[in-house]
Design an enzyme around this catalytic site. Structure first.
Site, PDB file in Angstrom:
ATOM      1  N   GLU A   1     -18.970  16.383 -11.258  1.00 12.82           N
ATOM      2  CA  GLU A   1     -19.959  15.423 -11.783  1.00 12.82           C
ATOM      3  C   GLU A   1     -19.248  14.130 -12.188  1.00 12.82           C
ATOM      4  O   GLU A   1     -18.130  14.150 -12.710  1.00 12.82           O
ATOM      5  CB  GLU A   1     -20.739  16.032 -12.960  1.00 12.82           C
ATOM      6  CG  GLU A   1     -21.981  15.222 -13.262  1.00 12.82           C
ATOM      7  CD  GLU A   1     -23.003  15.945 -14.139  1.00 12.82           C
ATOM      8  OE1 GLU A   1     -22.718  17.047 -14.646  1.00 12.82           O
ATOM      9  OE2 GLU A   1     -24.115  15.378 -14.298  1.00 12.82           O
TER      10      GLU A   1
ATOM     11  N   HIS B   1     -28.204  11.035 -18.586  1.00 10.63           N
ATOM     12  CA  HIS B   1     -29.201  11.521 -17.621  1.00 10.63           C
ATOM     13  C   HIS B   1     -30.356  12.299 -18.265  1.00 10.63           C
ATOM     14  O   HIS B   1     -30.682  13.423 -17.913  1.00 10.63           O
ATOM     15  CB  HIS B   1     -28.582  12.241 -16.421  1.00 10.63           C
ATOM     16  CG  HIS B   1     -27.761  13.481 -16.672  1.00 10.63           C
ATOM     17  ND1 HIS B   1     -28.139  14.466 -17.532  1.00 10.63           N
ATOM     18  CD2 HIS B   1     -26.601  13.901 -16.115  1.00 10.63           C
ATOM     19  CE1 HIS B   1     -27.247  15.432 -17.516  1.00 10.63           C
ATOM     20  NE2 HIS B   1     -26.297  15.106 -16.668  1.00 10.63           N
TER      21      HIS B   1
ATOM     22  N   HIS C   1     -21.429  24.271 -14.962  1.00 12.32           N
ATOM     23  CA  HIS C   1     -22.848  24.290 -14.633  1.00 12.32           C
ATOM     24  C   HIS C   1     -23.129  23.758 -13.244  1.00 12.32           C
ATOM     25  O   HIS C   1     -24.306  23.584 -12.877  1.00 12.32           O
ATOM     26  CB  HIS C   1     -23.647  23.491 -15.697  1.00 12.32           C
ATOM     27  CG  HIS C   1     -23.411  21.996 -15.665  1.00 12.32           C
ATOM     28  ND1 HIS C   1     -24.426  21.107 -15.477  1.00 12.32           N
ATOM     29  CD2 HIS C   1     -22.287  21.247 -15.740  1.00 12.32           C
ATOM     30  CE1 HIS C   1     -23.965  19.868 -15.486  1.00 12.32           C
ATOM     31  NE2 HIS C   1     -22.669  19.940 -15.644  1.00 12.32           N
TER      32      HIS C   1
ATOM     33  N   ASP D   1     -19.192  11.902 -14.416  1.00 11.82           N
ATOM     34  CA  ASP D   1     -18.607  11.535 -15.708  1.00 11.82           C
ATOM     35  C   ASP D   1     -17.155  12.008 -15.801  1.00 11.82           C
ATOM     36  O   ASP D   1     -16.425  11.583 -16.695  1.00 11.82           O
ATOM     37  CB  ASP D   1     -19.438  12.065 -16.891  1.00 11.82           C
ATOM     38  CG  ASP D   1     -19.829  13.522 -16.758  1.00 11.82           C
ATOM     39  OD1 ASP D   1     -19.999  14.012 -15.631  1.00 11.82           O
ATOM     40  OD2 ASP D   1     -19.971  14.188 -17.801  1.00 11.82           O
TER      41      ASP D   1
ATOM     42  N   HIS E   1     -14.320  19.721 -12.146  1.00 10.61           N
ATOM     43  CA  HIS E   1     -15.774  19.546 -12.010  1.00 10.61           C
ATOM     44  C   HIS E   1     -16.062  18.196 -11.355  1.00 10.61           C
ATOM     45  O   HIS E   1     -15.450  17.192 -11.702  1.00 10.61           O
ATOM     46  CB  HIS E   1     -16.386  19.620 -13.423  1.00 10.61           C
ATOM     47  CG  HIS E   1     -17.850  19.412 -13.503  1.00 10.61           C
ATOM     48  ND1 HIS E   1     -18.727  19.718 -12.490  1.00 10.61           N
ATOM     49  CD2 HIS E   1     -18.616  18.917 -14.524  1.00 10.61           C
ATOM     50  CE1 HIS E   1     -19.966  19.434 -12.888  1.00 10.61           C
ATOM     51  NE2 HIS E   1     -19.915  18.943 -14.105  1.00 10.61           N
TER      52      HIS E   1
ATOM     53  N   TYR F   1     -25.842  20.748 -26.864  1.00 10.51           N
ATOM     54  CA  TYR F   1     -25.226  20.707 -25.528  1.00 10.51           C
ATOM     55  C   TYR F   1     -25.569  21.978 -24.748  1.00 10.51           C
ATOM     56  O   TYR F   1     -25.944  21.931 -23.573  1.00 10.51           O
ATOM     57  CB  TYR F   1     -23.704  20.562 -25.685  1.00 10.51           C
ATOM     58  CG  TYR F   1     -23.000  20.182 -24.416  1.00 10.51           C
ATOM     59  CD1 TYR F   1     -22.769  18.849 -24.102  1.00 10.51           C
ATOM     60  CD2 TYR F   1     -22.567  21.151 -23.511  1.00 10.51           C
ATOM     61  CE1 TYR F   1     -22.125  18.497 -22.930  1.00 10.51           C
ATOM     62  CE2 TYR F   1     -21.925  20.808 -22.348  1.00 10.51           C
ATOM     63  CZ  TYR F   1     -21.705  19.468 -22.063  1.00 10.51           C
ATOM     64  OH  TYR F   1     -21.080  19.130 -20.899  1.00 10.51           O
TER      65      TYR F   1
ATOM     66  N   HIS G   1     -15.899  17.111 -22.999  1.00  9.93           N
ATOM     67  CA  HIS G   1     -16.652  16.210 -23.890  1.00  9.93           C
ATOM     68  C   HIS G   1     -16.415  16.629 -25.342  1.00  9.93           C
ATOM     69  O   HIS G   1     -16.418  17.826 -25.658  1.00  9.93           O
ATOM     70  CB  HIS G   1     -18.162  16.312 -23.644  1.00  9.93           C
ATOM     71  CG  HIS G   1     -18.604  15.877 -22.286  1.00  9.93           C
ATOM     72  ND1 HIS G   1     -18.622  14.557 -21.887  1.00  9.93           N
ATOM     73  CD2 HIS G   1     -19.065  16.585 -21.230  1.00  9.93           C
ATOM     74  CE1 HIS G   1     -19.077  14.474 -20.649  1.00  9.93           C
ATOM     75  NE2 HIS G   1     -19.345  15.694 -20.217  1.00  9.93           N
TER      76      HIS G   1
ATOM     77  N   ASP H   1     -16.989  21.249 -18.642  1.00 12.52           N
ATOM     78  CA  ASP H   1     -18.116  20.958 -19.535  1.00 12.52           C
ATOM     79  C   ASP H   1     -18.349  22.053 -20.582  1.00 12.52           C
ATOM     80  O   ASP H   1     -18.929  21.783 -21.649  1.00 12.52           O
ATOM     81  CB  ASP H   1     -19.409  20.810 -18.721  1.00 12.52           C
ATOM     82  CG  ASP H   1     -19.563  19.429 -18.111  1.00 12.52           C
ATOM     83  OD1 ASP H   1     -18.990  18.461 -18.649  1.00 12.52           O
ATOM     84  OD2 ASP H   1     -20.276  19.311 -17.103  1.00 12.52           O
TER      85      ASP H   1
HETATM   86 FE1  FEO Z   1     -21.304  18.186 -15.701  1.00 12.39          FE
HETATM   87 FE2  FEO Z   1     -19.768  16.354 -18.102  1.00 12.39          FE
HETATM   88  O1  FEO Z   1     -20.457  16.718 -16.432  1.00 12.39           O
END
Ligand code: FEO
Length: 397
Positions: free
Chosen positions: A80, A24, A145, A82, A78, A191, A224, A164
């Site tokens: 999001e 993104h 976040h 991903d 989370h 990051y 991640h 994250d």
């Molecule tokens: Fe906020 Fe890795 O997604």
């Protein structure tokens, strides 16, 4: 596609995305991973999922440990996608009453994403969940976040599943910090600069809170990149430092150019920084990805932005960068604007207004040069760099 036992009966069951190059709007030149974790206890527990198209990779890894349909508990740290994209396929395999633990905001956000009436079990900071031999506890980390973000902590094994936070976009077969060494730190910094920078005040509070709670941490498992087991305190300390946004004796000159005039202005300014003993970087916007530039901006004390004027406006790439930087809310910067023009010359003023809106300290008016800079104009560029540099030196020395 093997799982990896990261501690006794605790497995990494995530996925490696070798090929993603744009996350993104963030450049991911070395891919990323979506980390998911399986705890095999009396209750088999999955912490987070993966991006939707990698769900079969995750199932393949889980299947080598347990039948995925035997998962008793799902935790979503989370929303999001991903990390939640694979959840519908996970929940579809399980009985309808399988509990899905998440924050209250997580429940709202998962409903808004997937429109499913799963057996949501909202939790708040301090809540605990027994898996049998082990007990998990939860810590809400709102806006780190997303509003839904939370950590899950496993005190018996001293493992923090940090969503994250503390992550890096880095695809590798290695899973741990001690396997990759120091080279991972720039990925972690990038990051932070591109995901967490606008929430730095909250990061400071969270680091203080975790310290006050006296959480013992042997391993941090972000969603991640690699997991921190050699020295988890190191990445926590790095976050504490990055969050301060202490200006360094460093300048970044960011620019675009049509016929090299704005480029010449940038080069003249850099000479001034060099002569003042200030580390300087020149970044042409069409040669450096915005997320690479932001990584350099994060610890720079000065950021100077140049744009030629095109059709009464700043160059579109400069507008792109400024919009991106504005959203990331960098603090404690000295700055300036400059640019070449032909007849109307609005760009430098527009750039200056944007820098002002971000909160930059701007010791000078924007500097404009018509067409191609001559010796006097380049001297004026040097003088601008010198004044910005001297303002920076007063702040940092
Ligand atoms: Fe906020 Fe890795 O997604």
């Amino acid at each position: 596609m093997k799982p990896l036992e990261i501690a006794k009966d605790i497995y990494w069951v995530g996925a490696i995305d070798w090929n993603i190059r744009d996350f993104h709007g963030y450049s991911t030149y070395q891919g990323t991973t979506y980390n998911a974790f399986l705890i095999v206890d009396e209750k088999i527990t999955l912490i987070d999922a993966v991006k939707e198209e990698f769900t079969n990779d995750m199932f393949s890894r889980i299947s080598q440990v347990v039948d995925p349909s035997k998962i008793d508990i799902v935790i979503s740290n989370h929303t999001e996608m991903d990390h939640s994209g694979g959840l519908p396929k996970v929940m579809h395999r399980l009985s309808k009453d399988t509990p899905l633990y998440c924050s209250n905001n997580g429940m709202k956000n998962l409903k808004a994403h997937f429109h499913q009436e799963w057996n949501f079990q909202p939790v708040k900071s301090g809540d605990e969940l027994s898996l049998g031999k082990r007990t998990l506890s939860f810590l809400e980390t709102r806006m780190l976040h997303w509003p839904d973000s939370m950590f899950t902590y496993l005190p018996s094994d001293k493992i923090l599943f940090s969503s994250d936070a503390f992550g890096q976009h880095y695809a590798s077969l290695e899973r741990f910090d001690d396997e990759v060494g120091e080279m991972i730190m720039p990925h972690a910094a990038k990051y932070y600069a591109n995901i967490l920078l606008p929430f730095s005040q909250l990061v400071t509070k969270l680091v203080d809170q975790v310290t006050e709670m006296g959480l013992e941490i042997d391993m941090i498992c972000p969603d991640h990149g690699i997991l921190w087991r050699k020295d988890p305190g190191k990445i926590i300390q790095a976050y504490a430092e990055w969050a301060k946004q202490t200006p360094k004796k460093k300048a970044v000159v960011v620019y675009d150019t049509m016929w090299h005039s704005t480029e010449k202005m940038a080069d003249a300014m850099v000479e001034a920084f060099k002569d003042l003993g200030i580390e300087a970087r020149v970044m042409h916007i069409r040669s450096c990805h915005r997320s690479e530039i932001m990584t350099e901006v994060m610890d720079a004390g000065a950021v100077v932005v140049g744009s030629p004027t095109i059709n009464n406006n700043m160059f579109p790439t400069v507008a792109d960068f400024l919009t991106y930087m504005k959203g990331l809310k960098p603090k404690n910067k000295v700055g300036g604007a400059f640019g070449s023009y032909g007849w109307s010359g609005e760009a430098a003023k527009q750039v200056n207004a944007e820098l002002e809106a971000i909160g930059f300290e701007l010791p000078n008016d924007p500097l404009r040069v018509q067409y191609i800079p001559d010796g006097d104009s380049l001297q004026a560029c040097y003088a601008l760099g010198e004044q910005i540099g001297q303002t920076l030196l007063k702040k940092v020395e």
